[in-house]
Design a protein around this motif. Structure first.
Motif, PDB file in Angstrom:
ATOM      1  N   LEU A 341      16.351  39.225   6.223  1.00  0.00           N
ATOM      2  CA  LEU A 341      15.265  39.709   6.692  1.00  0.00           C
ATOM      3  C   LEU A 341      15.185  39.244   8.088  1.00  0.00           C
ATOM      4  O   LEU A 341      15.400  37.862   8.336  1.00  0.00           O
ATOM      5  CB  LEU A 341      14.036  39.044   6.027  1.00  0.00           C
ATOM      6  CG  LEU A 341      14.177  39.198   4.386  1.00  0.00           C
ATOM      7  CD1 LEU A 341      13.121  38.378   3.699  1.00  0.00           C
ATOM      8  CD2 LEU A 341      14.084  40.690   3.792  1.00  0.00           C
ATOM      9  N   LEU A 342      14.808  40.277   9.076  1.00  0.00           N
ATOM     10  CA  LEU A 342      14.641  39.761  10.387  1.00  0.00           C
ATOM     11  C   LEU A 342      13.438  40.359  10.838  1.00  0.00           C
ATOM     12  O   LEU A 342      13.025  41.602  10.584  1.00  0.00           O
ATOM     13  CB  LEU A 342      15.793  40.588  11.167  1.00  0.00           C
ATOM     14  CG  LEU A 342      15.883  40.346  12.653  1.00  0.00           C
ATOM     15  CD1 LEU A 342      16.269  38.983  13.260  1.00  0.00           C
ATOM     16  CD2 LEU A 342      16.847  41.155  13.297  1.00  0.00           C
ATOM     17  N   THR A 343      12.562  39.367  11.753  1.00  0.00           N
ATOM     18  CA  THR A 343      11.385  39.757  11.887  1.00  0.00           C
ATOM     19  C   THR A 343      11.257  39.137  13.491  1.00  0.00           C
ATOM     20  O   THR A 343      11.751  38.159  13.676  1.00  0.00           O
ATOM     21  CB  THR A 343      10.128  39.532  11.188  1.00  0.00           C
ATOM     22  OG1 THR A 343       8.915  40.000  11.793  1.00  0.00           O
ATOM     23  CG2 THR A 343      10.288  37.910  11.074  1.00  0.00           C
ATOM     24  N   GLY A 344      10.309  39.911  14.097  1.00  0.00           N
ATOM     25  CA  GLY A 344      10.331  39.351  15.728  1.00  0.00           C
ATOM     26  C   GLY A 344       9.296  40.228  16.214  1.00  0.00           C
ATOM     27  O   GLY A 344       9.394  41.752  15.989  1.00  0.00           O
ATOM     28  N   GLY A 345       8.539  40.025  17.407  1.00  0.00           N
ATOM     29  CA  GLY A 345       7.739  40.801  18.277  1.00  0.00           C
ATOM     30  C   GLY A 345       8.505  41.626  19.313  1.00  0.00           C
ATOM     31  O   GLY A 345       9.861  41.402  19.378  1.00  0.00           O
ATOM     32  N   PRO A 346       7.868  42.283  20.018  1.00  0.00           N
ATOM     33  CA  PRO A 346       8.657  43.087  21.120  1.00  0.00           C
ATOM     34  C   PRO A 346       9.488  42.251  22.204  1.00  0.00           C
ATOM     35  O   PRO A 346       8.822  41.206  22.312  1.00  0.00           O
ATOM     36  CB  PRO A 346       7.732  43.952  21.964  1.00  0.00           C
ATOM     37  CG  PRO A 346       6.387  43.137  21.426  1.00  0.00           C
ATOM     38  CD  PRO A 346       6.480  42.688  20.169  1.00  0.00           C
ATOM     39  N   GLY A 347      10.768  42.695  22.557  1.00  0.00           N
ATOM     40  CA  GLY A 347      11.302  41.942  23.792  1.00  0.00           C
ATOM     41  C   GLY A 347      12.017  40.606  22.962  1.00  0.00           C
ATOM     42  O   GLY A 347      12.641  39.799  23.724  1.00  0.00           O
ATOM     43  N   THR A 348      11.964  40.364  21.701  1.00  0.00           N
ATOM     44  CA  THR A 348      12.837  39.115  21.195  1.00  0.00           C
ATOM     45  C   THR A 348      14.144  39.222  20.829  1.00  0.00           C
ATOM     46  O   THR A 348      14.765  38.508  20.313  1.00  0.00           O
ATOM     47  CB  THR A 348      12.071  38.793  19.932  1.00  0.00           C
ATOM     48  OG1 THR A 348      11.971  39.762  18.958  1.00  0.00           O
ATOM     49  CG2 THR A 348      10.345  38.087  20.191  1.00  0.00           C
ATOM     50  N   GLY A 349      14.690  40.550  20.920  1.00  0.00           N
ATOM     51  CA  GLY A 349      15.953  40.919  20.580  1.00  0.00           C
ATOM     52  C   GLY A 349      16.558  41.356  19.336  1.00  0.00           C
ATOM     53  O   GLY A 349      17.489  41.544  18.807  1.00  0.00           O
ATOM     54  N   GLY A 453      11.722  44.246  10.966  1.00  0.00           N
ATOM     55  CA  GLY A 453      10.277  44.808  11.258  1.00  0.00           C
ATOM     56  C   GLY A 453       9.499  43.883  12.218  1.00  0.00           C
ATOM     57  O   GLY A 453      10.096  42.718  12.284  1.00  0.00           O
ATOM     58  N   ASP A 454       8.514  43.940  12.172  1.00  0.00           N
ATOM     59  CA  ASP A 454       7.567  43.095  12.833  1.00  0.00           C
ATOM     60  C   ASP A 454       6.324  42.677  11.957  1.00  0.00           C
ATOM     61  O   ASP A 454       5.592  43.283  11.683  1.00  0.00           O
ATOM     62  CB  ASP A 454       6.805  43.413  14.097  1.00  0.00           C
ATOM     63  CG  ASP A 454       6.193  42.642  15.004  1.00  0.00           C
ATOM     64  OD1 ASP A 454       5.607  41.598  14.355  1.00  0.00           O
ATOM     65  OD2 ASP A 454       5.658  43.267  16.214  1.00  0.00           O
ATOM     66  N   MET A 455       6.425  41.437  11.304  1.00  0.00           N
ATOM     67  CA  MET A 455       5.392  41.263  10.302  1.00  0.00           C
ATOM     68  C   MET A 455       3.906  40.935  10.669  1.00  0.00           C
ATOM     69  O   MET A 455       3.006  40.921   9.979  1.00  0.00           O
ATOM     70  CB  MET A 455       5.742  39.809   9.594  1.00  0.00           C
ATOM     71  CG  MET A 455       5.679  38.553  10.231  1.00  0.00           C
ATOM     72  SD  MET A 455       5.949  36.994   9.603  1.00  0.00           S
ATOM     73  CE  MET A 455       4.647  37.195   8.333  1.00  0.00           C
TER      74      MET A 455
END
Length: 744
Positions: A341-349, A453-455
């Motif tokens: 699972l990979l999550t993060g906001g915009p611009g985090t890669g 996604g972006d949780m």
């Protein structure tokens, strides 16, 4: 008005929803015939009918009758009887045979057909066997028309009547009179309120057990629409009581009846599920464990580890920037685990990691499949990675289930699985429990599944909170990216989005210092609306070199002066004004005009589309247009009352008259509908927003939809309230418990 006549010919019929246009020959109008539009289920050329409806004036074709219902009546003149027999409605009877039959039996012809069909053998050229076949066919058509008349007596629309007859045939009489609540269970799209109205008509009591059980299931279905997979029993009883207006004791008794009959599942402590929802939630947990365990049992050799490390080093050396530790760990975890699972906001890669994983797996000769829940999200994923990405529905080869265009069956499943080594799914926060279960059924154990996604965005529109539950449960390898990278620091959109996520309101008084994030304080609705028009028509296109139709207005709500419905009417008037050279069509309160920007509002798995190449030649065909797809109207056929929409600049879909209700104008859309999409510029009005919508994740989701420009208009106090409000409306989901049950 009521008018009698015979069906002369059909100009158009939609085989799915039975909407049609036909010519009615009648002596009751000046010209001897008139066009009739409506549901034509059960009608054939030559039928003599009584039409109930209203006269309308079509701008091109003049007078028409908009039919609300019809019933078969006996024709009273020679020509009508002969025309019906000769129409081809009854196989084996042509024009000459029709005259012979009428010559033999005269005005008693139709009575003979109904009551003494064996006498048809008295006519020269009709054998005993042929007489029997004609009688059977006539009885079948009469049965269909009688059924429609019977159902209309209970205020059932032609459209619903056609569904009921097709489902039950002759059994429908007893079902409607004795068990009408079965209709809501058996026919997709028929709700409790509809069958409750039928039940009242046939005299079923308010405290009838079937009514109460149906109402309880309806209450749980409404909960699904709010995102819940179950309801606590006390809340279910309270909500069902409001709908059914019966005692709590009766509701509790019938909850037990539903549990005994296996239509619901009750889990401790008093969590009540619709059976199929519980099954899907439990399936997802079980399948995820199998996918994880398949890799946990495999031990990496020293040679394999050295090979992997060497390949990763070569891939990373191609980047012009240094990956941070969390990015390196994410790539490593994506390679090593069956579920990641990979999550993060915009611009985090996140995109950088996806591209690195794709490159690694390709070099390792693995088949990789990319997918996302919506067409726009899949297109964005393709553009970002350089590899084809499909929608999950297309990947799973979704088709309509029977005659229900809104309900899907998937050709890809456990019996016909997808063949790939790695699946990478983006925008996972949008995926509900049902779509996730369908996807997992098509994945073979031994494949890797990487969910991205972006949780912090809004949860799925459908039931469940799958991505957040997976991240929070602690059973799967995951990485949460928080660092904004150099290439994104110059963007105030990205910096401010991360501030909002931390509960910090972005600076709203520094427009001069920003290249892409602006705020205008406005307290008066008319001025705010005028500013939106000016921004979309002139200022944003001029500054950011985008077309007005590329700019998306995102409103928190549908209703109100600054809601989607009101803004769309205003924006249509200014961006695509009325013009005699432009065709248009009216449906209810909506006007659809050539060139309008429109959005599909529900999944339609039956909707056919085509892609056209050079010289307008069709180069590809397919089926399925999905909730949230945005396109523009490229053709309007005013006679057929149809509209053709071009989606994603490649797929053309044509909507019949009754299907146009699935479209709405899309100059402005709700923030919820924007999930998974990206626009060059967005405009967000926030002024009289209902309090329940003033939440941080709604505001965060809105501003992260833009790449080049965010323009917010309205009240700074409301924005501060949104940013400070990190409370989500609670979703009752039990997915983490299902995972705990299988993992522990």
């Amino acid at each position: 008005m009521v008018i009698k006549g015979s069906v002369d010919s059909f100009k158009y019929v939609n085989d799915i929803n039975h909407f049609g246009i036909f010519i009615l020959n009648t002596s009751e109008v000046k010209d001897g015939s008139i066009a009739v539009t409506g549901n034509v289920f059960g009608l054939s050329e030559g039928d003599y009918i009584e039409v109930t409806g209203s006269e309308v004036i079509h701008p091109v074709y003049g007078k028409q009758i908009k039919m609300t219902s019809y019933r078969a009546v006996q024709p009273t003149d020679t020509d009508a009887v002969i025309k019906y027999l000769a129409s081809g409605a009854l196989k084996g009877i042509g024009p000459k045979m029709a005259v012979r039959i009428f010559t033999t039996f005269g005005v008693n012809t139709l009575d003979i057909l109904e009551k003494e069909p064996e006498r048809l053998a008295e006519v020269k050229g009709i054998s005993d066997n042929m007489a029997r076949n004609i009688a059977i066919e006539y009885a079948s058509k009469k049965s269909m028309r009688d059924a429609m008349i019977f159902l209309q007596n209970y205020n059932i629309s032609n459209h619903l009547a056609a569904k009921i007859y097709e489902k039950y045939d002759e059994k429908m009489y007893s079902i409607v009179r004795e068990h009408p609540y079965r209709i809501a269970e058996d026919i997709y799209g028929v709700g409790f309120k509809t069958v409750d109205g039928i039940a009242r008509e046939v005299g079923i009591k308010e405290n009838d057990s079937e009514r109460i059980m149906s109402g309880i299931q309806y209450t749980l279905t409404l909960a699904l629409e709010e995102g819940h997979t179950y309801l606590p029993k006390d809340i279910l009883v309270e909500k069902a009581k409001e709908i059914l207006e019966v005692s709590e004791d009766l509701i509790e008794e019938n909850i037990s009846n539903l549990n005994i009959s296996n239509k619901i599942t009750i889990k401790k402590p008093d969590k009540v599920f619709l059976k199929y929802v519980y099954i899907d939630e439990a399936y997802c947990a079980s399948k995820l464990k199998s996918l994880k365990d398949a890799f946990a049992r495999t031990k990496e050799t020293d040679a394999e580890r050295e090979y992997r490390e060497d390949m990763l080093e070569r891939i990373m050396s191609n980047y012009s920037f240094e990956l941070d530790d969390s990015q390196k760990e994410a790539i490593q975890a994506g390679i090593e685990n069956g579920i990641f699972l990979l999550t993060g906001g915009p611009g985090t890669g996140k995109t950088t990691i996806i591209k690195a994983l794709i490159e690694y797996f390709f070099k390792d000769r693995r088949d990789v499949v990319l997918a996302a829940p919506t067409g726009r999200a899949a297109k964005r994923m393709s553009e970002a990675t350089g590899f084809e990405a499909k929608t999950l529905h297309r990947l799973l080869e979704a088709k309509a289930l029977g005659d229900d265009s809104e309900k899907a069956r998937f050709a890809r499943n456990e019996a016909n699985p997808l063949e790939a080594d790695v699946f990478i799914i983006d925008e996972m926060s949008m995926v509900d429990v049902f779509l996730f279960a369908a996807f997992l059924k098509a994945v073979q154990v031994g494949s890797r599944v990487i969910l991205v996604g972006d949780m912090n965005q809004l949860p799925s529109v459908g039931a469940g909170n799958i991505f957040r539950d997976l991240l929070n449960c602690g059973y799967f390898a995951s990485e949460r990216l928080t660092e904004i990278h150099r290439q994104s620091i110059d963007s105030n959109i990205i910096v401010n989005a991360h501030s909002v996520n931390k509960g910090i309101c972005p600076p709203l008084d520094k427009n001069d210092e920003s290249n892409d994030f602006f705020f205008l304080e406005r307290g008066e609705k008319n001025r705010l609306t005028n500013d939106i028009i000016e921004l979309v028509k002139n200022r944003i296109p001029k500054k950011f070199k985008v077309e007005p139709t590329e700019i998306q207005i995102l409103s928190p709500s549908r209703k109100g002066d600054l809601g989607v419905e009101s803004l769309n009417r205003v924006l249509q008037k200014h961006l695509n004004p009325e013009d005699k050279r432009k065709s248009e069509i009216t449906r209810g309160d909506n006007i659809f005009r050539l060139g309008d920007k429109v959005m599909q509002t529900k999944n339609n798995y039956d909707m056919e589309w085509v892609c056209r190449g050079f010289n307008d030649i069709i180069v590809e065909r397919g089926e399925g247009v999905y909730n949230g797809d945005i396109g523009r109207i490229v053709r309007i056929n005013e006679f057929e009352r149809s509209v053709t929409v071009l989606f994603d600049e490649v797929r053309e879909a044509t909507y019949a008259r009754d299907e146009i209700d699935e479209l709405e104008l899309a100059y402005a859309i709700t923030i919820h509908k924007s999930q998974g999409s990206e626009y060059p510029a967005i405009v967000i009005p926030i002024l009289d927003t209902p309090r329940m919508l003033l939440t941080r994740n709604l505001f965060y989701t809105a501003i992260t939809r833009a790449t080049d420009c965010v323009m917010i208009l309205g009240s700074s106090e409301k924005i501060k309230e949104m940013v400070s409000n990190d409370s989500d409306r609670r979703r009752y989901t039990d997915f983490t418990q299902r995972l705990k049950e299988v993992m522990d």
